[in-house]
Design a protein around this motif. Structure first.
Motif, PDB file in Angstrom:
ATOM      1  N   UNK A   1      -0.181  11.228   4.986  1.00 49.20           N
ATOM      2  CA  UNK A   1      -0.050  10.671   3.630  1.00 49.20           C
ATOM      3  C   UNK A   1       1.407  10.466   3.244  1.00 49.20           C
ATOM      4  N   UNK A   2       2.261  11.440   3.557  1.00 50.60           N
ATOM      5  CA  UNK A   2       3.676  11.312   3.203  1.00 50.60           C
ATOM      6  C   UNK A   2       4.346  10.203   4.006  1.00 50.60           C
ATOM      7  N   UNK A   3       3.929  10.029   5.244  1.00 48.29           N
ATOM      8  CA  UNK A   3       4.505   8.942   6.042  1.00 48.29           C
ATOM      9  C   UNK A   3       4.121   7.575   5.473  1.00 48.29           C
ATOM     10  N   UNK A   4       2.921   7.461   4.950  1.00 45.33           N
ATOM     11  CA  UNK A   4       2.533   6.194   4.314  1.00 45.33           C
ATOM     12  C   UNK A   4       3.339   5.957   3.038  1.00 45.33           C
ATOM     13  N   UNK A   5       3.586   7.016   2.263  1.00 43.08           N
ATOM     14  CA  UNK A   5       4.437   6.867   1.075  1.00 43.08           C
ATOM     15  C   UNK A   5       5.851   6.457   1.473  1.00 43.08           C
ATOM     16  N   UNK A   6       6.354   7.054   2.550  1.00 42.54           N
ATOM     17  CA  UNK A   6       7.693   6.715   3.028  1.00 42.54           C
ATOM     18  C   UNK A   6       7.758   5.269   3.506  1.00 42.54           C
ATOM     19  N   UNK A   7       6.670   4.790   4.126  1.00 43.34           N
ATOM     20  CA  UNK A   7       6.625   3.396   4.580  1.00 43.34           C
ATOM     21  C   UNK A   7       6.739   2.443   3.400  1.00 43.34           C
ATOM     22  N   UNK A   8       6.097   2.791   2.286  1.00 41.07           N
ATOM     23  CA  UNK A   8       6.209   1.962   1.081  1.00 41.07           C
ATOM     24  C   UNK A   8       7.648   1.958   0.571  1.00 41.07           C
ATOM     25  N   UNK A   9       8.263   3.130   0.517  1.00 39.46           N
ATOM     26  CA  UNK A   9       9.632   3.222   0.005  1.00 39.46           C
ATOM     27  C   UNK A   9      10.615   2.475   0.896  1.00 39.46           C
ATOM     28  N   UNK A  10      10.415   2.577   2.212  1.00 44.18           N
ATOM     29  CA  UNK A  10      11.342   1.951   3.150  1.00 44.18           C
ATOM     30  C   UNK A  10      11.140   0.449   3.266  1.00 44.18           C
ATOM     31  N   UNK A  11      10.087  -0.060   2.652  1.00 43.07           N
ATOM     32  CA  UNK A  11       9.855  -1.498   2.665  1.00 43.07           C
ATOM     33  C   UNK A  11       9.235  -2.024   3.933  1.00 43.07           C
ATOM     34  N   UNK A  12       8.470  -1.191   4.642  1.00 45.42           N
ATOM     35  CA  UNK A  12       7.772  -1.713   5.811  1.00 45.42           C
ATOM     36  C   UNK A  12       6.755  -2.763   5.372  1.00 45.42           C
ATOM     37  N   UNK A  13       6.472  -3.745   6.232  1.00 47.66           N
ATOM     38  CA  UNK A  13       5.530  -4.809   5.857  1.00 47.66           C
ATOM     39  C   UNK A  13       4.201  -4.238   5.396  1.00 47.66           C
TER      40      UNK A  13
END
Length: 259
Positions: free
Chosen positions: A195-207
Motif C-alpha cells: 500500500x505504501x509503495x502505491x502511495x509513493x508511486x502516486x507522489x513520484x508521478x509514475x504513470x
C-alpha cells in the motif's frame, strides 16, 4: 517450463476455401483451449501469398502433445473439425527454444515508460520517507543505511528493464535475497508495504495508465511475497546464489499504449 515446445503446421489452402478453413479452426479452437497440454495457439495467414497459412501451438512438451493430447477427447473433437485439411499440410514439426529471444524497440520497457532513473529514485525516496514513520513497518526499517533507498531504486529499475547496475555493482538476486534472511516479515507488514509503495508511486508521478499500474502492482505483489518467503523460510545456507534477476514486462495483450 523449460520442456515447452512449439509446433508449427503450415497449410496451403486454395483461395476459394480460405474462409471455410478459418471457420473450421474457429470451431477447433474450443477443444484446443480446453486441453491442459496446450499453452497457447495462433493461426496466421500470409500477406504475400494468401493461400499460405501457419498454425503455431505451444505445448507443455512434445510428449504431452503426441502422447497425452493425441489420446484425449479434446484431440478427437479438434481433429473432427480440421480433418478435411490434413491433405493441405506442407509442414508439421516441433521446435525447441534456443535461448535467443527478446523484445524490439517498438514496445518500451516499463523503465522507459515510467520515465527512467530519476523517477525510480523519487519512488524509493517517497516510499522510505513513509515507511520509517509507519506503525507496522517503522521498527523493521529503523536502522536502514543511508544508501538503502538508492539501492532499491537500482533494483526496481533493473527489474523493469533499466540498466543492470544492481547486478553489476551489488551482486544481483543473491544480494537482495540475503538482505531479507531472518527478518521474519509478517503478512500484515507485507500488505502495508504494498500500500505504501502505491502511495509513493502516486507522489513520484509514475504513470497512472491501467496497463502500467497493473504491471507495477503485479511486480510489487510478487516481490513482497518473495521477501516474505526469504525472511521466514530460508537460511543463509539455503539461499541459492544462482537465481537470475527478475525481469518484468507488461504482461497484457496489446502493449502499453495505442500505436
Amino acid at each position: 517450463m523449460s520442456s515447452r515446445t512449439v509446433e508449427y503446421i503450415r497449410y496451403t489452402i486454395p483461395a476459394d476455401g480460405a474462409q471455410e478453413f478459418i471457420s473450421a479452426y474457429e470451431r477447433a479452437a474450443g477443444p484446443l483451449s480446453a486441453s491442459p497440454q496446450c499453452v497457447d495457439y495462433e493461426l496466421r495467414r500470409c500477406e504475400e501469398e494468401p493461400e499460405s497459412f501457419i498454425l503455431r501451438i505451444t505445448w507443455t512438451s512434445t510428449g504431452d502433445h503426441m502422447e497425452t493430447f493425441r489420446a484425449s477427447e479434446q484431440f478427437r473433437a479438434f481433429f473432427t473439425e480440421i480433418r478435411p485439411y490434413v491433405k493441405d499440410i506442407t509442414e508439421m514439426r516441433h521446435y525447441a527454444p534456443t535461448g535467443v529471444s527478446g523484445q524490439g524497440g517498438a514496445v518500451p520497457s516499463l523503465y522507459e515508460w515510467a520515465g527512467g532513473e530519476k523517477v525510480f529514485a523519487s519512488l524509493t525516496d517517497a516510499f522510505y520517507r513513509r515507511v520509517v514513520e509507519d506503525d507496522l513497518l517503522g521498527d523493521l526499517f529503523k536502522d536502514l543505511p543511508a544508501e538503502h533507498a538508492g539501492h532499491v531504486a537500482l533494483w526496481v529499475a533493473e527489474v523493469f528493464g533499466g540498466p543492470k547496475t544492481y547486478s553489476e555493482q551489488l551482486g544481483g538476486h543473491e544480494h537482495m535475497a540475503l538482505k531479507h534472511i531472518g527478518k521474519h516479515i509478517t503478512e500484515a507488514q507485507r500488505r502495508r508495504w504494498v500500500n505504501l509503495m502505491q502511495d509513493a508511486a502516486d507522489e513520484a508521478g509514475l504513470p497512472k495508465d491501467a496497463e502500467f499500474r497493473s504491471a507495477f502492482l503485479a511486480y510489487i505483489e510478487w516481490g513482497t511475497r518473495m521477501a516474505l518467503y526469504y525472511s521466514n523460510d530460508v537460511s543463509d545456507e539455503d539461499c541459492q546464489p544462482v537465481q537470475p534477476m527478475p525481469s518484468w514486462g507488461w504482461g497484457v495483450p496489446g502493449g502499453p499504449y495505442q500505436p
